[in-house]
Design an enzyme around this catalytic site. Sequence first.
Site, PDB file in Angstrom:
ATOM      1  N   CYS A  43       0.823  -1.216   0.000  1.00 12.68           N
ATOM      2  CA  CYS A  43       0.000   0.000   0.000  1.00 12.68           C
ATOM      3  C   CYS A  43       0.857   1.267   0.000  1.00 12.68           C
ATOM      4  O   CYS A  43       0.372   2.351  -0.323  1.00 12.68           O
ATOM      5  CB  CYS A  43      -0.919   0.016   1.221  1.00 12.68           C
ATOM      6  SG  CYS A  43      -2.151  -1.302   1.218  1.00 12.68           S
ATOM      7  N   ASP A 281      -5.655 -12.173   1.194  1.00 11.48           N
ATOM      8  CA  ASP A 281      -6.347 -11.673   0.016  1.00 11.48           C
ATOM      9  C   ASP A 281      -6.833 -12.765  -0.937  1.00 11.48           C
ATOM     10  O   ASP A 281      -7.391 -12.468  -1.987  1.00 11.48           O
ATOM     11  CB  ASP A 281      -5.436 -10.710  -0.760  1.00 11.48           C
ATOM     12  CG  ASP A 281      -5.196  -9.410  -0.011  1.00 11.48           C
ATOM     13  OD1 ASP A 281      -5.801  -9.232   1.066  1.00 11.48           O
ATOM     14  OD2 ASP A 281      -4.401  -8.588  -0.494  1.00 11.48           O
ATOM     15  N   TRP A 432     -21.550  19.892  18.524  1.00  5.58           N
ATOM     16  CA  TRP A 432     -22.392  18.933  17.822  1.00  5.58           C
ATOM     17  C   TRP A 432     -21.562  18.319  16.700  1.00  5.58           C
ATOM     18  O   TRP A 432     -21.372  18.916  15.654  1.00  5.58           O
ATOM     19  CB  TRP A 432     -23.640  19.611  17.235  1.00  5.58           C
ATOM     20  CG  TRP A 432     -24.688  19.921  18.257  1.00  5.58           C
ATOM     21  CD1 TRP A 432     -24.913  21.123  18.857  1.00  5.58           C
ATOM     22  CD2 TRP A 432     -25.649  19.018  18.799  1.00  5.58           C
ATOM     23  NE1 TRP A 432     -25.945  21.035  19.742  1.00  5.58           N
ATOM     24  CE2 TRP A 432     -26.433  19.738  19.728  1.00  5.58           C
ATOM     25  CE3 TRP A 432     -25.943  17.662  18.599  1.00  5.58           C
ATOM     26  CZ2 TRP A 432     -27.471  19.164  20.451  1.00  5.58           C
ATOM     27  CZ3 TRP A 432     -26.978  17.089  19.319  1.00  5.58           C
ATOM     28  CH2 TRP A 432     -27.732  17.827  20.228  1.00  5.58           C
TER      29      TRP A 432
END
Length: 447
Positions: A43, A281, A432
Amino acid sequence: MARLVVIGGSAAGMAAASKAKRVNKSLEVVVFERSQYVSYAPCGVPYYIEGLVKNLNSLVYYTTEYFRNKRNIDVRVRHEVQDVDPAAKKVTVKDLDKEKIFEMEYDYLVLATGAKPYIPEKLNPNIKGVFTIRTLEDGERIKIASEKAKRIGIVGGGYIGLEMTEAFRMRGKEVLLFQRSYPMRRAVDLEISKDIIEELQKHNVNLHLGESLKDIEDENKALRIITDKDEYLVDIVILAMGVKPNVDLAKRIGVKLGVTGAIKVNERMETSVKNVYAAGDNVETIHLVSGKPVYLPFAPAANKMGRVAGDNIAGGNSRFKGVLGTTFTKIFSLHVGRTGLSEWEAKAAGFDAAAVDINHISRSHYFPGKERMHIRLIADRKSHRILGGAITGREGVASRVNTLAAALWGGLTVEDLTQLDLGYAPPFAPVWDGLIIAANVMKRELK
């Protein structure tokens, strides 16, 4: 002394080998890896090509010497397992450097053969200048080939395709990105992908969306990309059209495959063949939201699968329950994260799915450095259970997607999410939080 043979030395394979040896020190553990590296991070290849990672060896977590000397694991790189005889419990191995073939008996076997790049059958695989990315060696070849290239074609708008697009644009290359639908089609809904498209356009990526690759032809010093709409000349081509499980060896020895085409295993990572395990994988698993088999080849799950396999081989009793598909990527300065199911995935899985989109801020409105975030939340109209979500923004994306993943793992409803006790401080989050706002909007949607 019992012997464990592991085929494949990347994430799952080395996790299985290490865990098995740690739990049962008397177990002989041998790992065969076809490339010259083990325990590496593919990656990171786009960041090596971009130049952010200066040394390819930096992408190796542990060397073969470390495993041999510190963990007493017999790691053999440049060794390819060519065949397995499950009846005789024997593998046939080729030493690629010495061109020698030998056999080795085993008591337990782990198939950690990973995935291989998807290449359309109609393409000529031997055209010089056409590359795929799976190994560190692939990264080195691309880095060298791209030094003199000015115009680069990338086929595929998934994670690797987008990260490679950024890598080459940051090096001043012209990039033609081809995608037959919209970017990250398999991971997110169009509403999220629009943010990605906007970011690509800001950085002058030559986008060719809605175009399908037909062929690639060698034009001496250039390559011709042929799509269903036009033809384009480039210097090199990166095929980033996804991967498929590497199950060639598994099929030859009679290991049962699942509905996705990957190896079918139980929660202990056992295959249909006795004493043969599989992890990584090349394996399908269960999606924890839909409850259905999925193929999601990502490193975190591969590592966990490997540990479970290794523990059970060594006498433990571990389970791998499944995945949520939680992933992140960075496209220039845009962070993208997702977890669970997208709206189209949820509907395909049989849910009566609802989706809401909000735009919110990453910090308190008065605090410097605040960034806008796009939050998309998916829920089931009947049960009000949260099914998934995706977020784009320039900061705070990863932490919120991980919070949402934990909510999915716990089976929280929309109402639960509205009451989640999230932290607040002006430099980090508004009073919030965007997740709470999105949940309240969804609550109204579900009435």
